[in-house]
Design a protein around this motif. Structure first.
Motif, short mmCIF file in Angstrom:
data_model
loop_
_atom_site.label_atom_id
_atom_site.label_comp_id
_atom_site.label_asym_id
_atom_site.label_seq_id
_atom_site.Cartn_x
_atom_site.Cartn_y
_atom_site.Cartn_z
N MET A 172 4.53 -3.90 -30.21
CA MET A 172 4.15 -3.64 -30.82
C MET A 172 5.06 -2.77 -31.89
N LYS A 173 4.02 -3.04 -33.46
CA LYS A 173 5.21 -2.84 -34.72
C LYS A 173 4.72 -1.28 -34.71
N CYS A 174 5.42 0.01 -34.80
CA CYS A 174 5.37 1.12 -35.42
C CYS A 174 5.78 1.27 -37.20
N PRO A 175 4.80 1.88 -37.49
CA PRO A 175 6.05 2.49 -38.87
C PRO A 175 7.06 2.82 -38.91
N ALA A 211 0.91 13.47 -32.14
CA ALA A 211 -0.10 13.03 -32.30
C ALA A 211 0.32 11.05 -31.29
N HIS A 212 1.47 10.48 -32.20
CA HIS A 212 1.80 9.28 -32.30
C HIS A 212 2.63 9.22 -31.15
N LEU A 213 3.22 10.04 -30.26
CA LEU A 213 4.33 10.13 -29.31
C LEU A 213 3.09 9.97 -28.02
N LYS A 241 0.04 8.64 -27.53
CA LYS A 241 -0.17 6.57 -27.67
C LYS A 241 0.43 6.11 -27.96
N CYS A 242 1.66 6.35 -28.36
CA CYS A 242 2.83 5.18 -28.21
C CYS A 242 3.97 5.40 -27.00
N GLY A 243 3.20 4.79 -26.31
CA GLY A 243 5.25 3.91 -25.01
C GLY A 243 6.14 3.99 -26.00
N ASP A 244 6.41 2.94 -26.59
CA ASP A 244 7.75 2.78 -27.39
C ASP A 244 7.91 3.84 -27.89
N CYS A 245 7.69 3.94 -28.85
CA CYS A 245 7.64 5.10 -29.28
C CYS A 245 8.49 6.47 -28.56
N HIS A 246 7.23 7.24 -27.68
CA HIS A 246 7.88 7.39 -26.83
C HIS A 246 8.56 7.46 -26.08
ZN LIG Z 1 5.11 4.17 -31.98
#
Ligand SMILES: [Zn+2]
Lengths: 187, 219
Positions: free
Chosen positions: B1-4, B29-31, B33-38
């Motif tokens: 998954m590639k995030c902005p 909010a993003h963290l 729902k997004c495991g990678d960014c978290h």
């Molecule tokens: Zn992310």
């Protein structure tokens, strides 16, 4: 404290050398710590920290008394360390004893930028691992990270110390943090 | 998954405490729902916590002493100034000895001719200075290389250097009478005068400083 420092600087400017001892006492730990985290070696750190105080003394007439003395002093120390890192010869202190290693010399020490075997890493103290990873940062990230997270200085002060635009300082801190994240995420 | 990319930028803005409220809420909010960014964010925070955790080390005990010993030697002038400030009494004496001794000794040796302070009613007879009977000489009388005979009155001190003082029975000196014949007395006489001048000088200086301080306070 600023008032005391100003008073002591004025005494030094009048030629009272003894007044400088109090200035050294007040800042020696911060300057030594800065040099140690930058260089990763106590001998070199002591040399550079001493050199920083000597240069500050010799050039004290050029210090603007209305500015913050610590900023000026940190700038001298940081520049000395950066110079040292840039022209560091691999044989520096090769024969010198490394403190706390009971007669070991650098011949038997591992250069800081080569990876250690896994089992040796486990035996290293966490403190040493962190210092090694700080030392592994490229110099331009290392100085901003040390000033920000060890000396706990503001971005504005760092920008003054390094004589660098605030934007550049921020960019370097971001990249330094990313580099540290890579290096320390498995610790 | 590639995030902005912006979420990484937000993380650094957050760490610099420069993130806007809206961006902070968006990042949060993003963290969630997004495991990678978290994970990325947690790794950043962990590495910084580790760096901040290194024990603060102190400079070696003899650090200050070694710096002070390595400093270029203090300018001579300043050392002397400090010594003067700390020893005001000796300063008067040494000032006198250094600056005056040479000229003083030569004065003692070369001045052989009679000299006398200039009061109109003093009478000079060969090497003797006479205060005539019935006359009142105003001010200090100093006779050098001659004698002083007081038959009248001196309204001041009488000092005879390298000579003698004769006091007639009717003679009168309102101030001190002093005969200076040995070189040590000669030096002592000058030293007392120098000390007086030095003291006056320092007192004047102090007064001047106090005055300038007073001015500074009112400014
Ligand atoms: Zn992310």
């Amino acid at each position: 404290m600023d008032a005391i420092i100003k008073k002591r600087i004025k005494q030094v400017l009048k030629g009272d050398q003894n007044a400088y001892a109090e200035i050294v006492e007040l800042y020696k730990d911060k300057v030594y710590q800065l040099c140690y985290r930058m260089l990763g070696n106590r001998h070199e750190a002591e040399d550079m920290a001493q050199e920083a105080f000597i240069r500050a003394y010799v050039n004290i007439a050029s210090f603007n008394i209305e500015l913050k003395f610590s900023t000026w002093l940190y700038r001298i120390a940081t520049n000395l360390c950066i110079d040292r890192i840039r022209k560091k010869k691999p044989d520096y202190y090769l024969d010198a004893e490394v403190s706390g290693t009971d007669g070991l010399t650098m011949y038997s020490q591992i250069p800081s930028d080569t990876r250690l075997p896994e089992d040796e890493v486990e035996n290293m103290e966490l403190q040493d691992i962190i210092q090694r990873e700080i030392s592994n940062l490229p110099e331009k990230y290392r100085s901003v990270i040390v000033l920000k997270y060890i000396e706990e200085l503001s971005l504005n002060e760092i920008s003054e110390i390094l004589d660098m635009p605030l934007g550049t300082v921020k960019t370097r801190i971001h990249r330094g943090r990313e580099a540290l994240r890579h290096q320390l995420r498995n610790v | 998954m590639k995030c902005p990319e912006k979420y990484i930028a937000y993380m650094h803005e957050y760490l610099d405490e420069e993130i806007s409220k809206e961006d902070a809420l968006e990042l949060k909010a993003h963290l969630i729902k997004c495991g990678d960014c978290h994970r990325h964010f947690q790794e950043l925070e962990k590495s910084l916590a580790l760096v901040k955790s290194v024990a603060h080390i102190s400079a070696p005990d003899d650090f200050t002493m070694r710096v002070m010993n390595a400093l270029p030697k203090e300018k001579k002038k300043v050392g002397v100034q400090r010594w003067f400030r700390q020893h005001p009494m000796l300063t008067a004496a040494s000032l006198f000895i250094v600056l005056m001794m040479g000229s003083l000794l030569s004065t003692w040796n070369t001045e052989k001719a009679l000299s006398v302070s200039k009061q109109p009613n003093l009478v000079i007879d060969h090497d003797t200075v006479i205060v005539p009977e019935g006359e009142v000489v105003k001010g200090d009388v100093v006779v050098r290389n001659g004698s002083l005979r007081v038959e009248g009155q001196i309204d001041g001190n009488a000092t005879v250097i390298n000579g003698e003082n004769y006091m007639a029975s009717a003679g009168q000196v309102t101030g001190d009478v002093e005969e200076i014949n040995a070189i040590f007395e000669w030096i002592w006489y000058h030293m007392k005068n120098t000390a007086k001048e030095v003291v006056n000088f320092f007192e004047d200086k102090e007064n001047a400083e106090e005055q300038s301080l007073g001015v500074a306070v009112f400014l």
